[in-house]
Design an enzyme around this catalytic site. Structure first.
Site, PDB file in Angstrom:
ATOM      1  N   ASP A   1       3.892 -10.948   4.995  1.00 13.62           N
ATOM      2  CA  ASP A   1       4.035 -10.758   6.442  1.00 13.62           C
ATOM      3  C   ASP A   1       3.023  -9.711   6.879  1.00 13.62           C
ATOM      4  OD1 ASP A   1       5.579  -8.830   4.957  1.00 13.62           O
ATOM      5  OD2 ASP A   1       6.490  -8.187   6.849  1.00 13.62           O
TER       6      ASP A   1
ATOM      7  N   GLU B   1       8.298  -7.080   4.797  1.00 13.02           N
ATOM      8  CA  GLU B   1       7.937  -5.708   4.434  1.00 13.02           C
ATOM      9  C   GLU B   1       7.641  -4.849   5.654  1.00 13.02           C
ATOM     10  OE1 GLU B   1       5.621  -2.200   3.263  1.00 13.02           O
ATOM     11  OE2 GLU B   1       4.901  -3.832   4.532  1.00 13.02           O
TER      12      GLU B   1
END
Lengths: 468, 468
Positions: free
Chosen positions: A117, A182
């Protein structure tokens, strides 16, 4: 050079039949192919903070799984549940991708952690290029997530791929755990690690994280990170925005309340709360030009700090608008250091801001939420994992690495440490000027390719670590 | 009822051959047609604060001119020059539309002022409907600019149209001056008024402005407005946004600087600057629930205030982003009252914020710009123009109007007063709850239609004013 390093170097060189030349040659000849894969990954706007981008994020996890399968891994996509949204609804979290290469019990097993991400990015934020179209300018590959963390994840996958392509046995068993949350606090991953402590993690010896950057042009090994407590401070007043001419002077404005508690009162905290004093103190006192190198690094690695990132709900476009915003949400975060506990920070910040707000006797409502509470992490830089890192850096770059800590946060490092009890190393390949979270994020071709070689060498060095 | 009112009422009723019934009947039977024209006007995103919308704004001026021509006016489009942009370039200002209906020297001449530019609006700001698609919900017509100021401008044009359609002589000569930069400070209009003082304005007796709203459900006449000094406070630091983990604690953050001078220091101004003390004082002290009606209206009309509208350049989206913004621009405005001079306010605010900023010893750069400096305005509510207004309100609504002041600003009122020396009345038709500058701005069918009738009656009442 200390004695451990010496022993390691003796073990790692000469004696082994490590076919490093062949492996690096393969990397060199496949550079464009590796960049093409990165291009495909960068094209996916896998922004985990924006719930409207969730389909892209799911697609990014699928692509990651597919790539790992393609190079021969045993891949699973682990459901880690849903995310509660502020409006009360819930949203499926991106699945966590795990993979396994090799199950030889005579070998060490490493687990590589990474994430795919990214932080938000829009061209109009000031990017010179489309953030989701990888653009090569003078050997730098620009794109959101290039360095944080897509290229490092790909470099690890390519590492395995290169060994396999040359039909060279992996010197260690390699596992992967790749997540997609994250950047917003690794939602769901903590629980998954706890749940799989005695299954997926049972045969893991070491955990490797390559989600940070070098301090300078010299390669680095990272042995600590700060934590991150990210807060929303919301002040809600009128039911809708008001005309500032018609209503100015007759209502308590949420924006005035918010600026007041963030500004005046955060300064007043200097005299009250020790921990918060540290946080807010350093950002008003420190600046590189006035600081020695030691001071500077201490404030980057060892002291807490606070940053105010912005305000949602207020007028933020160019031009003028004479509005009293009805609801404004400040976003700020506190980077904490070892011995600071997010739960305590949450309570102190919440209590303090509420007590300051109460003194204003505002009819508006204040709501403080800690949306991320990630702990700091610290490792022993004398551990053999770090000695292996030094050897690998020396082999690829012919220099000693910097031993550094990281001002940023890799939320999951501390969880790995606390839950699995495994030793962890952070082995960055990003450049110091890669601009993580910023406009024009990039990774250089050099760091991407030499970084892949570093990982190739590192697997070999880790295989040489003696069991204690 | 005082004697002047009595005299006026005697003059205005019975004796005249005012065919009011026929005129209002025409309005009633053309309601849908008038709303359709408003729909076409609302569909144009004539946001004067957004330079990228300038073509729409030019189109809006063309449509205004065309409509005035269609109802038989002698129309001119006056070039008022260019606008200097912050980046150093310049942009053509929208032309000012003037029109003339009748040149009978035996009649009074009124000049109607209005504007057809609008405040910014986006669906995602929280509008229930598309702000640029007029939507009728329960008799309320929602759309950006509906009340501020497109429907009132159209109501004036329809007023002339109705007289003409019924072949009834206009009781006064009517001039129009319609601009497209009101929402950003009427750029270019001041100079034009000065230039045309002895031409366009030479035969004008009175100026009528219908760019405000009633205070309650009762119609109102407005005899004062506050001024507006709109500031940009820009703090510029790093060349680009930085990762707050990597750099937090080692740089002075522009956002911290900005929040600090807006928050802590604006409060400290309480002890230093008289005028600024007034401004910032009232927004922290006043709230309707604690105030008498007199106090409330005093703080709305007679006291200065400050509103912080928002911050450009910082993170303003939903979700989280761990960034240190490189350049942030706070937008705030001070509504001043009679005897406050924008030039003095500009100097005091600029000097004060710079002095506070200097104490921070920040390496960042602070730049304060006053982008709007509009003066307050005050009229004599006993002037015959207001008596005529009372008579017209009584004729249409059968009530006495509220005599009010306005917390907002109509920048040009003061210029008209100072330059032309003409008497001015503000004759609002907007509802108290129209939501000017806010989400879901609207005007009701009732206010739009009865407001048109008010204007029709007002022209008659003005024609009855005796020359002094």
């Amino acid at each position: 050079m200390n004695s451990i390093t010496l022993v390691c170097l003796l073990l790692c060189t000469g004696v082994s039949s490590f076919r490093f030349e062949e492996l690096t040659q393969y990397v060199n000849s496949h550079e464009e192919e590796f960049i093409e894969t990165l291009r495909q990954w960068i094209a996916v706007e896998s922004d985990s903070s924006d719930v409207t981008k969730r389909p892209d994020l799911h697609r990014m996890m699928d692509m990651t799984a597919e790539k790992l399968r393609l190079v021969g891994g045993s891949v699973e996509m682990v459901d880690v549940g849903t995310q509660a949204l502020p409006n009360g609804s819930s949203l499926a979290l991106p699945k966590v991708v795990t993979a396994r290469f090799g199950e030889d019990p005579s070998k060490r097993t490493v687990c590589v952690y990474g994430h795919v991400d990214v932080q938000p990015a829009k061209k109009e934020d000031g990017w010179a290029t489309d953030p989701y179209e990888l653009t090569d300018i003078d050997g730098n590959l620009y794109g959101r997530g290039a360095s944080d963390n897509k290229a490092p994840v790909l470099a690890w996958i390519h590492t395995v791929e290169v060994y396999k392509a040359l039909n060279i046995d992996l010197p260690v068993n390699v596992k992967f755990i790749i997540e997609g949350m994250e950047e917003t606090g690794s939602n769901g991953l903590d629980d998954m690690i706890v749940a799989q402590k005695d299954s997926f993690f049972s045969d893991v010896d070491y955990i490797i994280i390559s989600d940070c950057v070098w301090l300078s042009r010299r390669p680095a090994l990272t042995y600590g990170t700060r934590g991150n407590c990210y807060f929303f401070a919301e002040v809600e007043g009128p039911k809708k925005d008001l005309h500032s001419g018609v209503y100015g002077g007759t209502v308590m404005e949420p924006m005035t309340d918010l600026i007041s508690i963030l500004g005046a009162d955060l300064l007043r905290q200097l005299k009250t709360l020790h921990i918060i004093r540290l946080c807010f103190g350093c950002s008003t006192k420190l600046f590189p030009l006035d600081s020695s190198k030691v001071d500077l690094l201490a404030h980057r690695w060892r002291h807490p700090t606070v940053s105010i990132h912005g305000i949602e709900g207020a007028f933020s476009s160019p031009g003028t608008k004479t509005v009293i915003p009805a609801k404004v949400i400040a976003k700020f975060s506190i980077r904490q250091v070892p011995n600071m506990d997010p739960a305590v920070v949450e309570k102190q910040v919440t209590d303090y801001l509420h007590s300051v707000f109460a003194k204003r006797k505002s009819p508006n409502k204040l709501n403080i939420t800690m949306v991320i509470g990630a702990k700091p992490w610290l490792a022993d830089p004398k551990h053999p994992l770090y000695e292996a890192g030094k050897a690998a850096v020396k082999r690829v770059f012919a220099v000693e690495p910097d031993l550094i800590r990281e001002g940023g946060t890799i939320p999951i490092a501390r969880t790995f440490q606390d839950v699995t009890g495994k030793s962890i190393i952070m082995l960055p390949i990003g450049g110091f000027d890669d601009g993580l979270h910023s406009q024009n994020e990039k990774i250089s071709r050099y760091n991407y390719m030499e970084g892949t070689k570093l990982f190739i060498a590192y697997l070999h060095e880790v295989s040489q670590i003696k069991k204690y």
